[in-house]
Design an enzyme around this catalytic site. Structure first.
Site, short mmCIF file in Angstrom:
data_model
loop_
_atom_site.label_atom_id
_atom_site.label_comp_id
_atom_site.label_asym_id
_atom_site.label_seq_id
_atom_site.Cartn_x
_atom_site.Cartn_y
_atom_site.Cartn_z
N ASP A 103 0.84 -1.19 0.00
CA ASP A 103 0.00 0.00 0.00
C ASP A 103 0.88 1.24 0.00
OD1 ASP A 103 0.74 -0.61 2.78
OD2 ASP A 103 -0.52 1.12 3.29
N ASP A 134 8.70 3.84 -1.55
CA ASP A 134 8.05 3.43 -0.30
C ASP A 134 6.69 2.81 -0.59
OD1 ASP A 134 7.31 3.17 2.35
OD2 ASP A 134 6.93 5.31 2.64
N GLU A 169 0.17 -0.60 5.82
CA GLU A 169 1.21 0.02 6.64
C GLU A 169 1.03 1.53 6.71
OE1 GLU A 169 4.96 1.86 7.82
OE2 GLU A 169 3.92 2.10 5.91
N GLU A 170 0.69 2.14 5.58
CA GLU A 170 0.53 3.60 5.57
C GLU A 170 -0.75 4.05 6.27
OE1 GLU A 170 2.97 5.17 4.85
OE2 GLU A 170 4.05 4.45 3.09
N HIS A 434 6.36 9.87 0.80
CA HIS A 434 5.17 10.56 1.32
C HIS A 434 4.97 11.94 0.71
CE1 HIS A 434 4.77 8.07 5.32
NE2 HIS A 434 5.23 7.34 4.31
#
Length: 464
Positions: A103, A134, A169-170, A434
């Site tokens: 994710d 990421d 995870e995010e 991010h």
């Protein structure tokens, strides 16, 4: 352990030759907008999980590959789809668990991207796209490494391998602990590789040996029963915005260092790191000074920090002459290694309650804490990792701390207390994870994948 250097060289060559295929598969994963936030299309997460499962099946090494979910504790909801693959160890070899997540963060304002966030684009030696670094690159580092060792070792691959590719995870890893519990026997391992960190620079590998913890919560500040005219009541009635600004300002001193009693610091040396490097890697504007005191990396790795990451306020375009009765802010604190995250949260809450101006009413909700982590660097797996980094990158690795947090590592330690945990990554300091224009440095990815393949080769030579 006597390493077979000819096999190491063959694995190195196979991993290097597999880079174009790995990057092609990475591009296909980046095209899938796999965002776990409920406001986004959740079918993309299913598509992404299925794509990762297909890649793992394609290696031909696993006894089982499945897409699975776990319940979110305390709710009647299920977590997002994860991928679980496993093969049993043979002939006394250890088992390694490889972790990454498929994710990604939301793209944010797409106008800030130089190319579409979900259209992988190569320029200047970097692959741009949301999740390119990421952590879909972490997924492909695992897949590419497995392909290389399987190709070279064939039937001599006795290493047990479990793979856990998370899907949320995010979004807080809400079902992570339950997933570990549900699948403990499959995931139980001697070594755990968490491919979700970064490197010292784009040429030098980093082995992450410390991570700060986190304490995140929502603070609501109330001063009025209802909104009032700022001209009629202003000057006598404290609005929530005024109270919130004054309250939040007490969290830091004049240097920008955290000023909360009860938040601890870790006393540990850090490598040299200049203000010029900080400016280059963070995008600090000319004339804007860094905050805090002491060595820069100590501020990032060993000291607490507090950041306001969200604020409910009237938008500028909708501003009116009104005293706001309440505001909400999201406060994200990073906790120094060695301090319990819940203890840190209690210190911040106590500070805010003690400093509430004008008797403002405070409410604390959505509290989420994750503990810091310190790696035991005395184990044989760390020795193997450092040797593999040196061979894969051509330079020795640096033990690094990370200012960010990976709270679920505490779950791994609790569920598998005897496992040696290695926190590695494919990011360099300019990856902008991010942020808009997230990217993967292609040479770093190559070296990271090769290094992991060599690590798996070394583990395959050990007995436990």
């Amino acid at each position: 352990m006597t390493p077979d250097l000819s096999r190491h060289e063959a694995v190195h060559r196979a991993a290097d030759a597999g880079i174009p295929a790995a990057l092609s598969d990475l591009g296909s994963l980046v095209r899938i907008p796999s965002i776990a936030w409920p406001s986004f299309d959740q079918s993309a997460l299913v598509e992404s999980a299925d794509a990762v499962a297909a890649l793992l099946r394609g290696t031909g090494v696993f006894d089982s590959v499945e897409v699975a979910r776990a319940a979110i504790p305390g709710t009647d909801e299920m977590g997002q789809p994860a991928v679980l693959a496993s093969r049993a160890a043979r002939n006394g070899r250890p088992t390694v668990l490889l972790y990454a997540h498929h994710d990604v963060q939301p793209p944010g304002d797409e106008a800030l991207w130089d190319s579409p966030p979900f259209e992988p684009t190569v320029r200047d030696g970097r692959l741009y796209g949301r999740g390119a670094a990421d952590d879909k690159a972490g997924v492909m580092a695992h897949v590419g490494a497995i392909r290389a060792v399987s190709e070279v070792l064939g039937d001599d691959l006795d290493l047990g391998i479990a793979v856990f590719i998370e899907g949320e995870e995010e979004y807080g890893s809400r079902s992570f602990g339950q997933f570990l519990s549900d699948n403990a026997e499959v995931l139980r391992s001697d070594v755990i590789v968490v491919a979700d960190s970064g490197n010292w620079d784009d040429r030098t590998p980093g082995l992450t040996v410390s991570l700060r913890g986190n304490a995140r919560f929502t603070l609501t500040v109330r001063t009025l029963e209802h909104a009032s005219h700022s001209g009629m009541m202003g000057g006598a009635v404290p609005d929530a915005m005024l109270a919130t600004v004054k309250l939040l300002a007490t969290l830091w001193d004049d240097d920008g260092a955290v000023a909360v009693d009860g938040l601890l610091e870790r006393n540990a040396p850090t490598p040299d790191y200049s203000e010029e490097t900080l400016r280059a890697e963070s995008g600090l504007l000319d004339g804007v000074r860094p905050i805090g005191r002491d060595a820069i990396l100590s501020r990032i790795w060993n000291k607490p920090s507090v950041t306001i990451t969200g604020w409910d306020a009237t938008p500028v375009d909708s501003a009116s002459n009104t005293l706001a009765p309440q505001t909400r802010v999201v406060i994200s604190a990073r906790v120094a290694p060695g301090q319990d995250a819940h203890e840190a949260y209690r210190a911040i809450e106590a500070h805010l309650r003690a400093h509430a101006p004008f008797g403002a009413q405070l409410e604390f909700t959505d509290v989420d804490c994750g503990d810091a982590f310190l790696v035991d660097t005395s184990g044989w797996a760390v020795e193997d990792a450092r040797a593999s980094f040196a061979d894969g990158y051509g330079v020795d690795s640096v033990d690094v701390g990370v200012g960010g947090s990976i709270p679920f590592i505490a779950d791994l330690v609790r569920e598998f207390p005897s496992a040696q945990i290695l926190v590695t990554g494919v990011e360099d300091p300019h990856a902008r994870a991010h942020s808009p224009n997230e990217s993967l440095h292609l040479d770093t990815f190559r070296n990271a994948l090769v290094s992991e393949a060599l690590l798996l080769t070394r583990l395959n030579e050990r007995t436990v």
